[in-house]
Motif scaffolding. Structure first.
Motif, PDB file in Angstrom:
ATOM      1  N   PRO A  70       0.806  -1.230   0.000  1.00 56.34           N
ATOM      2  CA  PRO A  70       0.000   0.000   0.000  1.00 56.34           C
ATOM      3  C   PRO A  70       0.831   1.268   0.000  1.00 56.34           C
ATOM      4  CG  PRO A  70      -0.066  -1.061   2.155  1.00 56.34           C
ATOM      5  CD  PRO A  70       0.587  -2.031   1.223  1.00 56.34           C
ATOM      6  N   ARG A  71       2.124   1.144   0.341  1.00 53.52           N
ATOM      7  CA  ARG A  71       2.975   2.331   0.346  1.00 53.52           C
ATOM      8  C   ARG A  71       3.537   2.652  -1.038  1.00 53.52           C
ATOM      9  NH1 ARG A  71       7.309   2.825   4.795  1.00 53.52           N
ATOM     10  NH2 ARG A  71       7.152   4.981   4.029  1.00 53.52           N
ATOM     11  N   ASP A  72       3.320   1.791  -1.995  1.00 60.53           N
ATOM     12  CA  ASP A  72       3.678   2.121  -3.379  1.00 60.53           C
ATOM     13  C   ASP A  72       2.530   2.952  -3.951  1.00 60.53           C
ATOM     14  OD1 ASP A  72       6.131   0.879  -3.317  1.00 60.53           O
ATOM     15  OD2 ASP A  72       5.360  -1.042  -4.029  1.00 60.53           O
ATOM     16  N   CYS A  73       2.582   4.240  -3.701  1.00 59.00           N
ATOM     17  CA  CYS A  73       1.463   5.144  -4.021  1.00 59.00           C
ATOM     18  C   CYS A  73       1.979   6.569  -4.136  1.00 59.00           C
ATOM     19  CB  CYS A  73       0.385   5.064  -2.934  1.00 59.00           C
ATOM     20  SG  CYS A  73       0.960   5.534  -1.272  1.00 59.00           S
ATOM     21  N   VAL A  74       1.081   7.480  -4.512  1.00 58.78           N
ATOM     22  CA  VAL A  74       1.365   8.918  -4.480  1.00 58.78           C
ATOM     23  C   VAL A  74       0.224   9.621  -3.756  1.00 58.78           C
ATOM     24  CG1 VAL A  74       2.818   9.143  -6.518  1.00 58.78           C
ATOM     25  CG2 VAL A  74       0.344   9.217  -6.785  1.00 58.78           C
ATOM     26  N   ASP A  75       0.568  10.620  -2.971  1.00 58.32           N
ATOM     27  CA  ASP A  75      -0.401  11.537  -2.377  1.00 58.32           C
ATOM     28  C   ASP A  75      -0.364  12.826  -3.189  1.00 58.32           C
ATOM     29  OD1 ASP A  75      -1.325  10.009  -0.224  1.00 58.32           O
ATOM     30  OD2 ASP A  75       0.381  10.576   1.036  1.00 58.32           O
ATOM     31  N   PHE A  76      -1.520  13.406  -3.448  1.00 55.69           N
ATOM     32  CA  PHE A  76      -1.546  14.668  -4.177  1.00 55.69           C
ATOM     33  C   PHE A  76      -2.809  15.442  -3.848  1.00 55.69           C
ATOM     34  CE2 PHE A  76      -3.197  11.303  -6.932  1.00 55.69           C
ATOM     35  CZ  PHE A  76      -4.428  11.799  -7.329  1.00 55.69           C
ATOM     36  N   GLN A  77      -2.781  16.710  -4.185  1.00 57.52           N
ATOM     37  CA  GLN A  77      -3.937  17.581  -4.008  1.00 57.52           C
ATOM     38  C   GLN A  77      -4.418  17.997  -5.386  1.00 57.52           C
ATOM     39  OE1 GLN A  77      -3.501  20.708  -1.134  1.00 57.52           O
ATOM     40  NE2 GLN A  77      -5.698  20.808  -0.890  1.00 57.52           N
ATOM     41  N   VAL A  78      -5.715  17.924  -5.596  1.00 61.41           N
ATOM     42  CA  VAL A  78      -6.283  18.117  -6.924  1.00 61.41           C
ATOM     43  C   VAL A  78      -6.545  19.593  -7.206  1.00 61.41           C
ATOM     44  CG1 VAL A  78      -8.171  17.474  -8.472  1.00 61.41           C
ATOM     45  CG2 VAL A  78      -7.398  15.865  -6.717  1.00 61.41           C
ATOM     46  N   ASP A  79      -6.139  20.037  -8.387  1.00 60.10           N
ATOM     47  CA  ASP A  79      -6.503  21.358  -8.902  1.00 60.10           C
ATOM     48  C   ASP A  79      -7.433  21.090 -10.069  1.00 60.10           C
ATOM     49  OD1 ASP A  79      -6.708  23.952  -9.675  1.00 60.10           O
ATOM     50  OD2 ASP A  79      -4.643  24.180 -10.343  1.00 60.10           O
ATOM     51  N   PHE A  80      -8.739  21.247  -9.868  1.00 59.56           N
ATOM     52  CA  PHE A  80      -9.712  20.775 -10.858  1.00 59.56           C
ATOM     53  C   PHE A  80     -10.640  21.907 -11.266  1.00 59.56           C
ATOM     54  CE2 PHE A  80     -13.830  19.081 -12.065  1.00 59.56           C
ATOM     55  CZ  PHE A  80     -13.484  18.048 -12.917  1.00 59.56           C
ATOM     56  N   PRO A  81     -11.047  22.019 -12.529  1.00 55.37           N
ATOM     57  CA  PRO A  81     -10.498  21.276 -13.661  1.00 55.37           C
ATOM     58  C   PRO A  81      -9.276  21.998 -14.199  1.00 55.37           C
ATOM     59  CG  PRO A  81     -12.285  22.635 -14.421  1.00 55.37           C
ATOM     60  CD  PRO A  81     -12.170  22.893 -12.927  1.00 55.37           C
ATOM     61  N   THR A  82      -8.403  21.275 -14.875  1.00 51.26           N
ATOM     62  CA  THR A  82      -7.191  21.882 -15.418  1.00 51.26           C
ATOM     63  C   THR A  82      -6.949  21.381 -16.829  1.00 51.26           C
ATOM     64  OG1 THR A  82      -5.753  20.101 -14.683  1.00 51.26           O
ATOM     65  CG2 THR A  82      -6.141  21.878 -13.121  1.00 51.26           C
ATOM     66  N   PRO A  83      -6.148  22.109 -17.606  1.00 52.61           N
ATOM     67  CA  PRO A  83      -5.733  21.590 -18.894  1.00 52.61           C
ATOM     68  C   PRO A  83      -4.664  20.531 -18.691  1.00 52.61           C
ATOM     69  CG  PRO A  83      -4.653  23.654 -18.496  1.00 52.61           C
ATOM     70  CD  PRO A  83      -5.579  23.440 -17.339  1.00 52.61           C
ATOM     71  N   TYR A  84      -4.252  19.911 -19.774  1.00 53.80           N
ATOM     72  CA  TYR A  84      -3.192  18.926 -19.670  1.00 53.80           C
ATOM     73  C   TYR A  84      -1.906  19.560 -19.167  1.00 53.80           C
ATOM     74  CZ  TYR A  84      -4.537  14.389 -21.370  1.00 53.80           C
ATOM     75  OH  TYR A  84      -5.070  13.136 -21.453  1.00 53.80           O
ATOM     76  N   ASP A  85      -1.170  18.776 -18.418  1.00 58.82           N
ATOM     77  CA  ASP A  85       0.152  19.208 -17.986  1.00 58.82           C
ATOM     78  C   ASP A  85       0.980  19.601 -19.209  1.00 58.82           C
ATOM     79  OD1 ASP A  85       2.340  19.078 -15.875  1.00 58.82           O
ATOM     80  OD2 ASP A  85       0.677  17.976 -14.988  1.00 58.82           O
ATOM     81  N   THR A  86       1.751  20.664 -19.077  1.00 67.20           N
ATOM     82  CA  THR A  86       2.614  21.064 -20.206  1.00 67.20           C
ATOM     83  C   THR A  86       3.571  19.937 -20.555  1.00 67.20           C
ATOM     84  OG1 THR A  86       4.122  22.102 -18.648  1.00 67.20           O
ATOM     85  CG2 THR A  86       2.481  23.520 -19.682  1.00 67.20           C
ATOM     86  N   ALA A  87       3.908  19.092 -19.590  1.00 65.45           N
ATOM     87  CA  ALA A  87       4.844  17.991 -19.853  1.00 65.45           C
ATOM     88  C   ALA A  87       4.283  17.009 -20.864  1.00 65.45           C
ATOM     89  CB  ALA A  87       5.175  17.261 -18.561  1.00 65.45           C
ATOM     90  N   THR A  88       2.966  16.966 -21.014  1.00 67.20           N
ATOM     91  CA  THR A  88       2.363  16.006 -21.950  1.00 67.20           C
ATOM     92  C   THR A  88       2.092  16.637 -23.304  1.00 67.20           C
ATOM     93  OG1 THR A  88       0.065  16.527 -21.405  1.00 67.20           O
ATOM     94  CG2 THR A  88       1.192  14.953 -19.982  1.00 67.20           C
ATOM     95  N   GLN A  89       2.450  17.897 -23.465  1.00 66.68           N
ATOM     96  CA  GLN A  89       2.082  18.609 -24.676  1.00 66.68           C
ATOM     97  C   GLN A  89       3.218  18.709 -25.686  1.00 66.68           C
ATOM     98  OE1 GLN A  89      -1.154  19.637 -25.338  1.00 66.68           O
ATOM     99  NE2 GLN A  89      -1.417  18.350 -23.539  1.00 66.68           N
TER     100      GLN A  89
END
Length: 370
Positions: free
Chosen positions: A349-368
């Protein structure tokens, strides 16, 4: 912060997905700052509000009208948010200088409140004392259930700072009662006092003029519902870069494609609830167990981010600023040349990520790119 335009794109290691998965810009827990997005996107269960409106001698009639306009706009915004949550908020108002005048009793009718506030014209125009205003609002909200908020709007430092502090502390010590303070064109000392009176620094709003006050109504609503800040934990072994790429904490190895993500959980209080079982009041449709998932990025290649399915009905209203934990079922380890050296299947269960959502958003620039 204005609402960002949605853009959809689907990409995985094996091609485009049939389901629309919109990539997620994630607020990294370490660098998160409490920026609240558009007021109508954040659930805000405020049940009763009392507005304390400054009518002292320093407030001209034209500025008093702007003050009333701001009050009505805030009430309208809260009504819209609460209606989506199935709540009927109550609004009331008083006017103050050295004394207090009733403006509107508590009412669930926004139209009646609006008419009463806009029609109020009786003004004393004396000095400024906060304590009577705060006490009057606390009395007005006394006996009301749910979350209660007092909003104090003023353009002047009070002549009763000590009494005002005592009155504010009494409000803040009352369960489920919050004090929002709004200063208009105040000197630094006046701002400091109002920040100290408020339920916290995030409950203070600063306006440079009464014209600016009319532009800050979204900030006032935001101050009533400051965003939750996800606690920093060391539970998950993976994290997200500011660009949204999954990495191993400490950089002990290079993470490639992360696949087979399991059901995400949402933090509620100090616990995590599986997202399919999350039932905040007013949610029209439950989330699917696969709502959050990993996806393979276009650039850099052989990496993964976190995406989500298209929100249904009013689900998007409840995602913004949510604290989410997403566990993985598998991930790749890469060498420095980007070659896969190991494929790891995991139930940890520790193989995971914690994050906070900023919704709604466009695609990450890294994917563009690329």
């Amino acid at each position: 912060k204005s609402r960002k335009r949605k853009r959809e794109k689907t990409q995985s290691g094996s091609g485009r997905r049939e389901r629309n998965i919109m990539a997620l810009t994630l607020l990294h827990l370490v660098v998160f700052v409490g920026v609240w997005v558009a007021a109508h996107s954040q659930p805000c269960a405020v049940n009763s509000i009392c507005f304390a409106i400054d009518e002292s001698g320093s407030v001209s009639q034209a500025d008093f009208d702007k003050e009333k306009s701001a009050v009505v706009d805030v009430a309208t915004r809260i009504q819209s948010i609460d209606t989506a949550l199935g709540i009927s908020p109550r609004f009331g108002a008083i006017a103050f200088d050295g004394n207090v005048q009733p403006v509107s009793p508590l009412t669930t009718s926004l139209s009646a409140f609006t008419t009463t506030v806009n029609g109020f014209s009786s003004r004393f125009g004396g000095d400024t004392r906060y304590a009577p205003a705060l006490q009057a609002c606390q009395s007005l909200l006394s006996g009301q259930t749910g979350v209660r908020v007092i909003v104090l709007l003023t353009d002047g430092a009070p002549s009763d700072a000590t009494a005002a502090t005592t009155a504010a502390n009494a409000i803040k010590s009352t369960p489920n009662t919050f004090l929002v303070t709004v200063g208009v064109n105040l000197a630094a000392s006046g701002k400091t006092l109002l920040q100290g009176l408020a339920s916290g620094p995030e409950y203070f709003v600063d306006a440079t003029s009464f014209v600016d006050l009319q532009q800050k109504t979204g900030d006032i609503v935001a101050a009533m519902c400051p965003p939750p800040v996800c606690p920093k934990t060391n539970f998950c072994r993976f994290s997200l870069t500011p660009g949204g790429i999954i990495v191993r904490k400490g950089g002990s190895f290079i993470v490639g494609v992360v696949g087979g993500s399991r059901e995400a959980s949402v933090r509620v209080g100090s616990s995590y609830i599986p997202i399919s079982q999350w039932s905040p009041p007013g949610l029209a449709q439950h989330f699917s167990s696969s709502f959050f998932k990993t996806y393979s990025t276009v650039y850099p290649s052989m990496r993964s981010g976190v995406g989500y399915e298209t929100a249904q009905q009013n689900q998007g209203n409840f995602l913004d600023m949510a604290c989410v934990r997403l566990p993985f079922a598998a991930y790749q380890i890469l060498d420095t040349n980007g070659n896969v050296i190991s494929n790891i299947n995991t139930n940890d269960p520790r193989d995971c990520v914690d994050f906070q959502v900023d919704f709604p958003t466009p695609y990450d620039t890294a994917t563009q790119r690329g």
